[in-house]
Design an enzyme around this catalytic site. Structure first.
Site, PDB file in Angstrom:
ATOM      1  N   ARG A  30       0.986  -1.110  -0.198  1.00 59.02           N
ATOM      2  CA  ARG A  30       0.037  -0.048   0.050  1.00 59.02           C
ATOM      3  C   ARG A  30       0.940   1.132   0.047  1.00 59.02           C
ATOM      4  NH1 ARG A  30      -4.335   2.958  -1.136  1.00 59.02           N
ATOM      5  NH2 ARG A  30      -4.705   4.559   0.463  1.00 59.02           N
ATOM      6  N   HIS A  32       0.869   4.877   0.857  1.00 61.58           N
ATOM      7  CA  HIS A  32      -0.281   5.536   1.713  1.00 61.58           C
ATOM      8  C   HIS A  32       0.320   6.952   2.038  1.00 61.58           C
ATOM      9  CE1 HIS A  32      -4.004   5.774   4.078  1.00 61.58           C
ATOM     10  NE2 HIS A  32      -3.067   6.637   5.048  1.00 61.58           N
ATOM     11  N   CYS A  46     -12.832  11.564   5.207  1.00 54.71           N
ATOM     12  CA  CYS A  46     -11.991  10.789   4.318  1.00 54.71           C
ATOM     13  C   CYS A  46     -12.203   9.344   4.532  1.00 54.71           C
ATOM     14  CB  CYS A  46     -10.722  11.420   4.220  1.00 54.71           C
ATOM     15  SG  CYS A  46      -9.749  11.176   5.700  1.00 54.71           S
ATOM     16  N   GLY A  74      -2.602  16.212   2.894  1.00 52.22           N
ATOM     17  CA  GLY A  74      -3.430  17.086   1.639  1.00 52.22           C
ATOM     18  C   GLY A  74      -3.203  16.837   0.473  1.00 52.22           C
ATOM     19  N   ARG A  75      -3.001  15.540  -0.058  1.00 53.24           N
ATOM     20  CA  ARG A  75      -2.491  15.474  -1.505  1.00 53.24           C
ATOM     21  C   ARG A  75      -1.499  16.318  -1.890  1.00 53.24           C
ATOM     22  NH1 ARG A  75      -8.403  15.448  -3.063  1.00 53.24           N
ATOM     23  NH2 ARG A  75      -8.983  13.562  -2.945  1.00 53.24           N
ATOM     24  N   THR A  95     -13.387  18.658  -2.738  1.00 53.53           N
ATOM     25  CA  THR A  95     -11.836  18.595  -2.498  1.00 53.53           C
ATOM     26  C   THR A  95     -11.155  19.098  -3.485  1.00 53.53           C
ATOM     27  OG1 THR A  95     -11.585  16.390  -3.355  1.00 53.53           O
ATOM     28  CG2 THR A  95     -11.983  16.752  -0.824  1.00 53.53           C
ATOM     29  N   ASP A 107      -4.142  17.290  -7.375  1.00 55.30           N
ATOM     30  CA  ASP A 107      -3.230  16.458  -6.679  1.00 55.30           C
ATOM     31  C   ASP A 107      -2.016  16.665  -6.897  1.00 55.30           C
ATOM     32  OD1 ASP A 107      -2.137  14.270  -5.445  1.00 55.30           O
ATOM     33  OD2 ASP A 107      -3.726  12.753  -6.377  1.00 55.30           O
ATOM     34  N   ARG A 109       0.759  15.060  -5.122  1.00 52.38           N
ATOM     35  CA  ARG A 109       1.669  14.268  -4.641  1.00 52.38           C
ATOM     36  C   ARG A 109       2.769  13.940  -5.817  1.00 52.38           C
ATOM     37  NH1 ARG A 109      -2.786  10.481  -2.121  1.00 52.38           N
ATOM     38  NH2 ARG A 109      -3.611  10.861  -4.203  1.00 52.38           N
TER      39      ARG A 109
END
Length: 184
Positions: A30, A32, A46, A74-75, A95, A107, A109
């Site tokens: 994962r 995350h 969320c 927060g992305r 969002t 986003d 990230r």
């Protein structure tokens, strides 16, 4: 628990592992992103906390896997901007609209920081618990073979319905059903 330091952002990231990481079979994993409100404060806005718990549970059941815990709150906009985005969401924005109103992308990230982490463990193939197609694409771009995507739907509740609808409709997340916490 393994720690990694990202020079570019000066952030520390963590990988939680279980079992033999040197086996050649694809690793259950994962990716995350940090979510203080969901992971640590149990927010119902969320599905992050529920997803983290479910991933840890699945890895424990299998006996081998890893959670790559990335410090991208927060992305990727950070905790204080996430709080500002929450206020915009309380006023009706979703969002994505909230992030964009604050001058950020939907986003922010990045996943290239996973390359040295995965290389450290010698991992080349993943069985990835995710609903986010961007993560799969990003891993493939850094040379990691995602041999299987495992749907990772959990934590749906009346407080995050709009949030999850936005993830699906505007960010392309792959939701196969409407699983609630009780259906886990």
């Amino acid at each position: 628990m393994h720690g990694f330091f990202e020079q570019e952002t000066q952030k520390e990231h963590v990988v939680l592992t279980m079992g033999d990481m040197t086996k050649p079979e694809p690793l259950l994993a994962r990716i995350h992103s940090e979510c203080l409100t969901g992971d640590g404060l149990f927010s119902l806005r969320c599905d992050c906390g529920a997803q983290l718990q479910a991933a840890l549970h699945k890895i424990a059941q299998v006996g081998r896997g890893a959670v790559f815990y990335l410090r991208q709150e927060g992305r990727g906009i950070g905790l204080l901007n996430k709080i500002k985005a929450y206020h915009l969401q309380d006023a009706g924005a979703d969002t994505v609209e909230a992030n964009e109103a604050l001058g950020f992308g939907a986003d922010m990230r990045k996943y290239d920081l996973l390359k040295p982490m995965l290389e450290h463990f010698g991992v080349k193939q993943l069985r990835l618990m995710t609903n986010n197609p961007r993560k799969i694409q990003a891993l493939r771009e850094i040379g990691i073979d995602v041999v299987e995507r495992l749907a990772h739907e959990t934590g749906r509740n009346p407080h995050n319905q709009k949030y999850l609808d936005t993830k699906k409709g505007k960010l392309g997340h792959m939701f196969e059903g409407s699983q609630s916490e009780s259906e886990e």
